[in-house]
Design a protein around this motif. Structure first.
Motif, short mmCIF file in Angstrom:
data_model
loop_
_atom_site.label_atom_id
_atom_site.label_comp_id
_atom_site.label_asym_id
_atom_site.label_seq_id
_atom_site.Cartn_x
_atom_site.Cartn_y
_atom_site.Cartn_z
N PRO A 9 0.59 -1.52 0.05
CA PRO A 9 -0.07 0.32 0.36
C PRO A 9 0.70 1.09 -0.09
O PRO A 9 2.25 1.11 0.26
N LYS A 10 0.26 2.61 -0.09
CA LYS A 10 0.78 3.99 -0.72
C LYS A 10 0.07 4.12 0.65
O LYS A 10 -1.05 3.91 0.74
N PRO A 11 1.14 5.17 1.59
CA PRO A 11 0.39 5.84 2.29
C PRO A 11 -0.66 7.33 1.34
O PRO A 11 -0.77 7.67 1.05
N THR A 12 -1.76 7.44 2.23
CA THR A 12 -2.27 8.84 1.74
C THR A 12 -1.74 9.71 2.41
O THR A 12 -0.66 9.45 2.93
N LYS A 13 -2.39 11.39 2.45
CA LYS A 13 -1.79 11.94 2.59
C LYS A 13 -1.98 12.22 3.69
O LYS A 13 -0.61 12.87 4.51
N VAL A 14 -2.13 11.92 4.44
CA VAL A 14 -2.39 11.84 6.43
C VAL A 14 -1.10 11.72 6.67
O VAL A 14 -0.69 11.25 7.69
N GLN A 15 -1.26 9.56 5.94
CA GLN A 15 -0.89 9.43 6.94
C GLN A 15 1.40 8.90 6.62
O GLN A 15 2.78 9.75 7.01
N ALA A 16 1.18 9.72 4.81
CA ALA A 16 2.49 10.74 4.92
C ALA A 16 3.01 11.68 6.04
O ALA A 16 4.21 12.10 5.81
N LEU A 17 1.82 12.38 5.95
CA LEU A 17 2.22 13.66 6.94
C LEU A 17 2.80 12.96 7.92
O LEU A 17 3.89 13.27 8.84
N ALA A 18 2.11 11.90 8.49
CA ALA A 18 2.58 11.32 9.75
C ALA A 18 3.73 10.48 9.97
O ALA A 18 5.01 10.87 10.21
N LEU A 19 4.23 9.84 8.61
CA LEU A 19 6.00 9.44 8.54
C LEU A 19 6.44 10.88 8.35
O LEU A 19 7.62 10.61 8.85
N LYS A 20 6.15 11.64 7.70
CA LYS A 20 7.08 12.58 8.20
C LYS A 20 7.11 13.11 9.11
O LYS A 20 8.58 13.42 9.78
N LEU A 21 6.48 13.43 10.50
CA LEU A 21 6.85 14.17 11.93
C LEU A 21 7.76 12.31 12.26
O LEU A 21 8.63 12.67 13.05
N LEU A 22 7.18 11.53 11.83
CA LEU A 22 8.20 10.41 12.49
C LEU A 22 9.65 9.95 12.07
O LEU A 22 10.33 10.37 13.29
N SER A 23 9.91 11.13 11.03
CA SER A 23 11.23 10.80 10.35
C SER A 23 12.21 11.43 11.10
O SER A 23 13.19 11.79 11.03
N LYS A 24 11.20 12.53 12.04
CA LYS A 24 12.34 13.90 12.66
C LYS A 24 12.02 13.29 13.84
O LYS A 24 13.35 13.83 14.74
N GLY A 25 12.04 11.90 14.57
CA GLY A 25 12.21 11.87 15.69
C GLY A 25 11.61 12.72 16.85
O GLY A 25 10.90 13.74 16.69
N GLY A 26 11.39 11.96 17.87
CA GLY A 26 10.67 12.94 19.37
C GLY A 26 9.17 11.87 19.44
O GLY A 26 9.17 12.74 20.38
N ALA A 27 9.21 11.32 18.28
CA ALA A 27 7.32 11.10 18.89
C ALA A 27 7.39 9.82 19.79
O ALA A 27 7.76 9.08 20.26
N TYR A 28 6.18 10.21 20.50
CA TYR A 28 5.67 9.33 21.76
C TYR A 28 3.88 9.18 22.50
O TYR A 28 3.41 10.17 21.52
N ARG A 29 3.75 8.09 22.86
CA ARG A 29 2.83 7.93 23.78
C ARG A 29 2.77 8.60 25.17
O ARG A 29 4.10 7.25 25.37
N SER A 30 2.37 9.01 25.32
CA SER A 30 2.59 9.10 27.17
C SER A 30 1.64 7.83 27.87
O SER A 30 0.78 7.35 26.68
N THR A 31 2.06 7.42 28.90
CA THR A 31 1.15 5.88 29.15
C THR A 31 0.90 6.32 31.10
O THR A 31 0.29 5.82 31.68
N ARG A 32 1.24 7.75 30.66
CA ARG A 32 0.43 8.17 32.69
C ARG A 32 -1.25 7.76 32.14
O ARG A 32 -2.05 7.64 31.39
N ALA A 33 -1.08 7.56 33.64
CA ALA A 33 -3.16 7.15 33.74
C ALA A 33 -4.37 7.98 33.07
O ALA A 33 -3.57 9.86 33.29
#
Length: 82
Positions: free
Chosen positions: A5-29
């Motif tokens: 599959p090819k990424p959609t526009k939204v997925q492509a933007l998300a991949l660009k964000l990830l390529s810059k590093g520092g992305a995370y999900r908080s595991t706080r309650a």
């Protein structure tokens, strides 16, 4: 064999964000499920598709943060630099 599959526009933007590093999900309650990065955030539904397609993977939790990293497959489908 089907074409990957090819990424959609939204997925492509998300991949660009990830390529810059520092992305995370908080595991706080009570934290939301959005992925945060210095450049913006990514919705949980988009993250699910990125992980399911093998473009991103979760790293080990550190200090209540679970990093989301770009994989080699994710780098391969990154949009060309503008």
């Amino acid at each position: 064999m089907s074409k990957p599959p090819k990424p959609t526009k939204v997925q492509a933007l998300a991949l660009k964000l990830l390529s810059k590093g520092g992305a995370y999900r908080s595991t706080r309650a009570f934290a939301d499920n959005r992925i945060h990065s210095p450049e913006g955030s990514i919705a949980p539904a988009t993250v699910s598709v990125l992980v399911r397609n093998g473009w991103a993977m979760w790293g080990p939790e550190v200090s209540l943060k679970k990093p989301l990293d770009l994989t080699d497959a994710g780098r391969a489908v990154l949009p060309a630099q503008e």
